[in-house]
Design a protein around this motif. Sequence first.
Motif, short mmCIF file in Angstrom:
data_model
loop_
_atom_site.label_atom_id
_atom_site.label_comp_id
_atom_site.label_asym_id
_atom_site.label_seq_id
_atom_site.Cartn_x
_atom_site.Cartn_y
_atom_site.Cartn_z
N VAL A 290 62.75 49.65 91.15
CA VAL A 290 61.96 49.72 92.39
C VAL A 290 60.54 49.19 92.15
O VAL A 290 60.03 48.38 92.94
CB VAL A 290 61.92 51.16 92.94
CG1 VAL A 290 60.92 51.27 94.08
CG2 VAL A 290 63.30 51.59 93.40
N CYS A 291 59.92 49.65 91.06
CA CYS A 291 58.56 49.19 90.75
C CYS A 291 58.54 47.69 90.51
O CYS A 291 57.61 46.98 90.95
CB CYS A 291 58.03 49.92 89.52
SG CYS A 291 57.70 51.68 89.79
N GLY A 292 59.56 47.20 89.81
CA GLY A 292 59.63 45.77 89.55
C GLY A 292 59.78 44.97 90.83
O GLY A 292 59.13 43.94 91.02
N GLY A 293 60.64 45.44 91.73
CA GLY A 293 60.85 44.74 92.99
C GLY A 293 59.59 44.67 93.82
O GLY A 293 59.23 43.63 94.38
N ILE A 294 58.87 45.80 93.90
CA ILE A 294 57.61 45.83 94.65
C ILE A 294 56.59 44.91 94.00
O ILE A 294 55.90 44.13 94.67
CB ILE A 294 57.07 47.27 94.73
CG1 ILE A 294 57.99 48.14 95.58
CG2 ILE A 294 55.64 47.28 95.31
CD1 ILE A 294 57.64 49.61 95.58
N GLY A 295 56.49 44.98 92.68
CA GLY A 295 55.51 44.16 91.96
C GLY A 295 55.79 42.67 92.08
O GLY A 295 54.87 41.88 92.31
#
Length: 211
Positions: free
Chosen positions: A132-137
């Motif tokens: 999730v963090c990677g997708g947002i970033g």
Amino acid sequence: MTTTAITPRTISPSLLTGGLLAGPVFVLTGLLQGLTRPGFDFTRHPASVLANGSLGFVQITNFVVTGLLTIAAAAGIRRVLPGRWGPRLLAVYGVSLICAGIFRADPQDGFPLGTPAGPPSSVSWHGTLHFVCGGIGFAALVAACFAIASHLTPARAWYSRITGVLFLAGFAGVASGSTSPAVTLGFWAAVVLAWTWLATTSVHLMRRTVA
């Protein structure tokens, strides 16, 4: 007692150095680990899985340090360019890198040694948060390329937009779940391209502040 005022002209170059250093730190650290850690294969594994195993702390530190350097670069860009969204989006990417270090990706496809082949049979809570963090970033980074482009010279603006498009294509490939070596290597190339963009843009803006 007298104090020396800190102006954008004096503070921006030091902050922008973060953008120059972030890419080499991330890429070289990942490359050295990939070449020396048993079981790692650049055609099958993303850098994220290096956070596992007895030496996983190296990649975790890599994520956190490059995240902090990226946030510093975002602050420097904010002091040089008039737009606010570009630096904000770049800072979101920096925060996502730190979060990617805190929330480890799950072991997969034979790495670390002893891990079964293929994707993990179940995804852990920290693996989910990592994704999730990677997708947002990554989405924030692509948007930052376009937002910052609007304040650059025409040639650099096109370079910035093309970088955003190519990085989006690389991320879309791995997000699709494909394990093709071409897709995995394509994402590695997209990561290098994005860091190169940040480094060259930071150098360009550093020169502008001292011109």
